[in-house]
Design a protein around this motif. Sequence first.
Motif, mmCIF file in Angstrom:
data_model
loop_
_atom_site.group_PDB
_atom_site.id
_atom_site.type_symbol
_atom_site.label_atom_id
_atom_site.label_comp_id
_atom_site.label_asym_id
_atom_site.label_seq_id
_atom_site.Cartn_x
_atom_site.Cartn_y
_atom_site.Cartn_z
ATOM 1 N N THR A 397 -18.411 19.043 34.584
ATOM 2 C CA THR A 397 -17.665 20.305 34.570
ATOM 3 C C THR A 397 -17.545 20.864 33.161
ATOM 4 N N ASN A 398 -17.698 20.012 32.157
ATOM 5 C CA ASN A 398 -17.607 20.463 30.769
ATOM 6 C C ASN A 398 -18.892 21.131 30.290
ATOM 7 N N TYR A 399 -19.946 21.078 31.096
ATOM 8 C CA TYR A 399 -21.242 21.617 30.683
ATOM 9 C C TYR A 399 -21.814 22.611 31.695
ATOM 10 N N ALA A 400 -21.741 22.268 32.974
ATOM 11 C CA ALA A 400 -22.382 23.088 34.011
ATOM 12 C C ALA A 400 -21.559 24.326 34.338
ATOM 13 N N ARG A 401 -22.234 25.336 34.863
ATOM 14 C CA ARG A 401 -21.528 26.521 35.332
ATOM 15 C C ARG A 401 -20.721 26.193 36.590
ATOM 16 N N SER A 402 -21.329 25.431 37.483
ATOM 17 C CA SER A 402 -20.628 25.031 38.702
ATOM 18 C C SER A 402 -21.067 23.630 39.092
ATOM 19 N N VAL A 403 -20.133 22.887 39.670
ATOM 20 C CA VAL A 403 -20.413 21.547 40.183
ATOM 21 C C VAL A 403 -19.951 21.509 41.635
ATOM 22 N N THR A 404 -20.878 21.185 42.536
ATOM 23 C CA THR A 404 -20.561 21.122 43.959
ATOM 24 C C THR A 404 -20.788 19.701 44.450
ATOM 25 N N MET A 405 -19.731 19.099 45.005
ATOM 26 C CA MET A 405 -19.845 17.763 45.574
ATOM 27 C C MET A 405 -20.089 17.874 47.074
ATOM 28 N N LEU A 406 -21.127 17.210 47.544
ATOM 29 C CA LEU A 406 -21.486 17.206 48.958
ATOM 30 C C LEU A 406 -21.121 15.842 49.534
ATOM 31 N N VAL A 407 -20.141 15.814 50.402
ATOM 32 C CA VAL A 407 -19.590 14.570 50.932
ATOM 33 C C VAL A 407 -19.816 14.513 52.440
ATOM 34 N N ARG A 408 -20.429 13.435 52.889
ATOM 35 C CA ARG A 408 -20.722 13.296 54.308
ATOM 36 C C ARG A 408 -19.454 13.155 55.149
ATOM 37 N N GLY A 409 -18.439 12.467 54.627
ATOM 38 C CA GLY A 409 -17.230 12.188 55.380
ATOM 39 C C GLY A 409 -16.290 13.379 55.473
ATOM 40 N N PRO A 410 -15.209 13.216 56.275
ATOM 41 C CA PRO A 410 -14.272 14.328 56.483
ATOM 42 C C PRO A 410 -13.294 14.550 55.339
ATOM 43 N N LYS A 411 -13.028 13.506 54.535
ATOM 44 C CA LYS A 411 -12.081 13.642 53.433
ATOM 45 C C LYS A 411 -12.544 12.792 52.259
ATOM 46 N N VAL A 412 -12.556 13.373 51.075
ATOM 47 C CA VAL A 412 -12.976 12.625 49.902
ATOM 48 C C VAL A 412 -11.950 11.552 49.546
ATOM 49 N N GLU A 413 -10.702 11.735 49.968
ATOM 50 C CA GLU A 413 -9.658 10.741 49.673
ATOM 51 C C GLU A 413 -9.948 9.386 50.314
ATOM 52 N N PHE A 414 -10.788 9.365 51.346
ATOM 53 C CA PHE A 414 -11.107 8.110 52.028
ATOM 54 C C PHE A 414 -11.971 7.194 51.161
ATOM 55 N N THR A 415 -12.715 7.767 50.220
ATOM 56 C CA THR A 415 -13.686 6.975 49.448
ATOM 57 C C THR A 415 -13.488 7.037 47.945
ATOM 58 N N MET A 416 -12.582 7.883 47.460
ATOM 59 C CA MET A 416 -12.416 8.070 46.021
ATOM 60 C C MET A 416 -10.978 7.759 45.608
ATOM 61 N N SER A 417 -10.823 7.175 44.408
ATOM 62 C CA SER A 417 -9.487 6.875 43.894
ATOM 63 C C SER A 417 -8.678 8.156 43.734
ATOM 64 N N GLN A 418 -7.387 8.054 43.970
ATOM 65 C CA GLN A 418 -6.540 9.239 43.983
ATOM 66 C C GLN A 418 -6.493 9.925 42.635
ATOM 67 N N TYR A 419 -6.553 9.150 41.542
ATOM 68 C CA TYR A 419 -6.475 9.787 40.225
ATOM 69 C C TYR A 419 -7.644 10.736 39.992
ATOM 70 N N LEU A 420 -8.819 10.389 40.535
ATOM 71 C CA LEU A 420 -9.975 11.274 40.408
ATOM 72 C C LEU A 420 -9.838 12.500 41.304
ATOM 73 N N VAL A 421 -9.317 12.299 42.509
ATOM 74 C CA VAL A 421 -9.094 13.429 43.417
ATOM 75 C C VAL A 421 -8.163 14.443 42.760
ATOM 76 N N ASP A 422 -7.103 13.948 42.125
ATOM 77 C CA ASP A 422 -6.134 14.839 41.469
ATOM 78 C C ASP A 422 -6.769 15.580 40.296
ATOM 79 N N GLN A 423 -7.588 14.890 39.521
ATOM 80 C CA GLN A 423 -8.223 15.530 38.370
ATOM 81 C C GLN A 423 -9.219 16.600 38.798
ATOM 82 N N LEU A 424 -9.996 16.319 39.828
ATOM 83 C CA LEU A 424 -10.973 17.288 40.309
ATOM 84 C C LEU A 424 -10.291 18.546 40.842
#
Length: 564
Positions: A397-424
């Motif tokens: 995000t510090n370099y690109a114009r846009s960053v798009t995350m493509l996640v197969r599951g219904p919620k990113v919270e199921f697979t990612m630590s909460q601190y990262l979810v909050d930062q994103l």
Amino acid sequence: MITGEELRICKVFECLDAAERDRLATKAADIYVRPDEYLIREGETAHFFVLLEGRMKLYKEVMGRDKFIDEVKYAAGDFFGEVPILLGSASLASLQAATWCRVARFDRQQFQELIQDSEKCSAVIMQAMNSRLLRVQQYAMETPSARVLVVGSQYDTDCRDIRTFLAMNRIPYEWLDRDNEADRIPSCMPKDVDGPAVVVDHAFWVPQPPTVRKVAQALGIRTHPTKPMYDVVIVGGGPAGLAAAVYGASEGLCVLLVERNAAGGQAGTSTRIENYLGFPNGVSGDELSEKALRQATRFGAEMVLTRTVVNIEAMTIDHGGHGYCVELDGGDRVQTRTVILATGVDWRRLEAPGVEDLIGRGVLYGAARTESQTVIGKDVFIVGGGNSAGQAAMYFTNYARSVTMLVRGPKVEFTMSQYLVDQLAKKCNVSIETNTVVVEATGDGHLESLTTQTKDEAPYTRKADALFVMIGADANTSWLPKGIERDERGYICTGRDVVDLPGWDNRRRTPYMLETNMPGFFCAGDVRHESIKRVSSGVGEGSMAIAFVHQYLALDDHARLKAS
């Protein structure tokens, strides 16, 4: 014990009366240093030192290697260490004894009390500090900014591999994009070369075609084992392998670590690890790996980089007893009493039309920090919803114009630590698309567009400059001996998972917790069956494996003595 009269030889204490010098002397640590022994190393906690006897030499890390600063010499009566304390930093250089030395050492608090209680002492110290800072400024102006010049295209796989290797090993380099910076390429560079061109230390041309191994050899990095026999050979230089190397070498074992790419493994590509113990502000994967590599080397572990282990065979070793022959690509063979497998895992392949054809030309597995310069102002896509994908998204995000995350599951919270979810969630140029898969990647020579499909919606094609794939990983263990026990996905079984299997051929004891069904053959980290896929657990398993190696070697030594 240091006396006040001994402190008097130092100019900083001349202005104090005898009683004050005696009081300070009772607080100083009395340090004796042997010739060639380091008093302090760069990056360690700073102290204030007064050299009472002997001579000291100064070393400074410059572009990945220690450089002797010939013009800086310390003799009896000199003091040093005030600069990092006053700047609030770690030690800025390393000090090594040229002769037997005796040193008075004061901690930060004692030093600060000294400059607060005496204006004359403070004036002497500040004058010395100003002089040294001017010397540092001059030194910085004269020091080259890079050891390696790389000229090549961002879509050239060899060029990318070389840049990634240099970055992961913390070797400063300058990269000139042949496609976009032709006017900056030195005139001495060959014009008729299709692939990358590499110059090391402003003098040595790496023979064409340049490879990671050729560059490593030009930099003086070891690529061949030096001994025929080791106590333990560690295969893989990720967190588990590096931890095993540090603990093994520090406990007196003869250790060889073999790594095919660069120290750090997959974790070395992590742009930011914020939940690792001891780093409250986070640490990048390459920084953590670099520190571990230097630590292991300091203890005497032998590292061989850019090499791959192609075969491991059980054998009776030269000194008797059970052991293994480890064969490297290129034909090198070494004997070892034990093996620790810490190869980690490989990124799982994305099965979608067009992806395989564009690997290295816009489609990449993992997200090395070196890619930051290739995505400036561009539209970046990341496939995956784990911590590695989240860390990469935060970094880009510090370099690109846009960053798009493509996640197969219904919620990113199921697979990612909460601190990262909050930062994103706080980043304005990040979007997360759940229930979404990649349908196709297209482009003429490099990635140009991406077709995705969200659940219950029609496929959607859009412009894409880069696609980073981080959708989990698989164990690559097909090269291992056929007799080693694996689970259905190729992960290595250890401990209780092999004790009842026919393959366990040592019925006099049960296998150790991290031991495979082949006695003396251990496994640690992500490649192990049912391991916890975290950097901290890999480090823990690597250090535990060494404890089991010691127990195994003790039993083996006892058996050999009994047999003789």
